[in-house]
Design a protein around this motif. Structure first.
Motif, mmCIF file in Angstrom:
data_model
loop_
_atom_site.group_PDB
_atom_site.id
_atom_site.type_symbol
_atom_site.label_atom_id
_atom_site.label_comp_id
_atom_site.label_asym_id
_atom_site.label_seq_id
_atom_site.Cartn_x
_atom_site.Cartn_y
_atom_site.Cartn_z
ATOM 1 N N ARG A 1 -8.323 3.855 5.429
ATOM 2 C CA ARG A 1 -8.625 2.820 4.426
ATOM 3 C C ARG A 1 -9.176 1.558 5.078
ATOM 4 O O ARG A 1 -10.006 0.873 4.500
ATOM 5 N N THR B 1 0.840 5.768 -0.948
ATOM 6 C CA THR B 1 -0.008 6.923 -1.200
ATOM 7 C C THR B 1 -0.158 7.092 -2.711
ATOM 8 O O THR B 1 0.561 6.462 -3.489
ATOM 9 N N ASP C 1 -9.443 3.167 -0.267
ATOM 10 C CA ASP C 1 -8.273 3.756 -0.915
ATOM 11 C C ASP C 1 -8.564 5.170 -1.408
ATOM 12 O O ASP C 1 -7.726 6.059 -1.276
ATOM 13 N N THR D 1 -4.793 6.349 -1.118
ATOM 14 C CA THR D 1 -3.808 5.280 -1.269
ATOM 15 C C THR D 1 -4.145 4.425 -2.485
ATOM 16 O O THR D 1 -5.241 4.506 -3.047
ATOM 17 N N VAL E 1 0.857 -1.186 0.000
ATOM 18 C CA VAL E 1 0.000 0.000 0.000
ATOM 19 C C VAL E 1 0.892 1.235 0.000
ATOM 20 O O VAL E 1 1.808 1.348 0.817
ATOM 21 N N ALA F 1 -3.633 7.274 6.843
ATOM 22 C CA ALA F 1 -4.173 6.605 5.660
ATOM 23 C C ALA F 1 -4.526 5.154 5.965
ATOM 24 O O ALA F 1 -5.562 4.657 5.512
ATOM 25 N N CYS G 1 2.774 4.430 2.939
ATOM 26 C CA CYS G 1 1.456 4.595 3.547
ATOM 27 C C CYS G 1 1.628 5.207 4.941
ATOM 28 O O CYS G 1 2.483 4.774 5.712
#
Length: 151
Positions: free
Chosen positions: A108, A94, A139, A144, A92, A104, A100
Motif C-alpha cells: 500500500r 485488512t 489499499d 486493506t 489500517v 500489505a 495490517c
C-alpha cells in the motif's frame, strides 16, 4: 503507543477528512525532522552562509520522501497506524478487519507513488471516492482499508 488498536470495522475513515489530516501530520513531522537534520548537516559540512539552507533543501526534496515512505510502512506494518493516524483515531486493517500485515503495508505504501500522481494525491483521492470502501489504489492492491478506531 498501542500495537494495533481495536478497529471499528463498521465505520470507514473518510477520504478527505481524517486520512488527509493524518497524512499532513505525518508529512510535517518527517519533513521537520529531516529538514532540521539537513540544515545542521549542511551547516557543518558545506562552506559559506548557504550551507545550512542548502542542506535543508537537499534533505527536504530528496531524502524526506524516501523517509516518509519508510516511516509509513514501518509504523503501519507494526502498529497498524502512523502517529498522524493515531492522532486522528484511524487504523489500517485488512479487508477482513484483521491487523495490517507487513506485506500489505509495503504494497500500500509503494503504491502511494502512483496515488500521489499527477500532484496532491489526485489519483488516490479520485479512486477512493469511486471505490465502495474509500480505498485508494494502494489499499485495493494490498487488500486493506482505513477505518476508525473503536472508541
Amino acid at each position: 503507543m498501542d500495537r494495533y488498536p481495536d478497529p471499528d470495522v463498521t465505520e470507514l475513515a473518510g477520504v478527505l477528512d481524517r486520512r488527509l489530516e493524518a497524512l499532513l501530520i505525518d508529512g510535517l513531522l518527517v519533513v521537520g525532522v529531516i529538514g532540521l537534520l539537513g540544515y545542521v548537516g549542511g551547516a557543518l559540512l558545506i562552506e559559506g552562509s548557504f550551507g545550512g539552507f542548502g542542506g535543508f533543501l537537499v534533505a527536504v526534496q530528496f531524502i524526506s520522501p524516501v523517509v516518509l515512505l519508510g516511516y509509513q510502512t514501518v509504523f503501519e506494518g507494526y502498529y497498524g497506524q502512523t502517529l498522524g493516524k493515531r492522532y486522528r483515531d484511524i487504523v489500517v486493517v485488512t479487508e477482513d478487519g484483521d491487523d495490517c500485515t507487513w506485506v500489505a503495508a509495503v504494497v500500500r505504501n509503494l503504491l502511494r507513488i502512483v496515488d500521489a500522481l499527477p500532484a496532491f494525491y489526485l489519483v488516490g483521492v479520485l479512486v477512493a471516492y469511486v471505490s465502495d470502501e474509500h480505498q485508494r489504489l494502494g489499499d485495493l492492491a494490498a487488500g486493506t482499508r482505513v477505518v476508525n478506531v473503536d472508541e
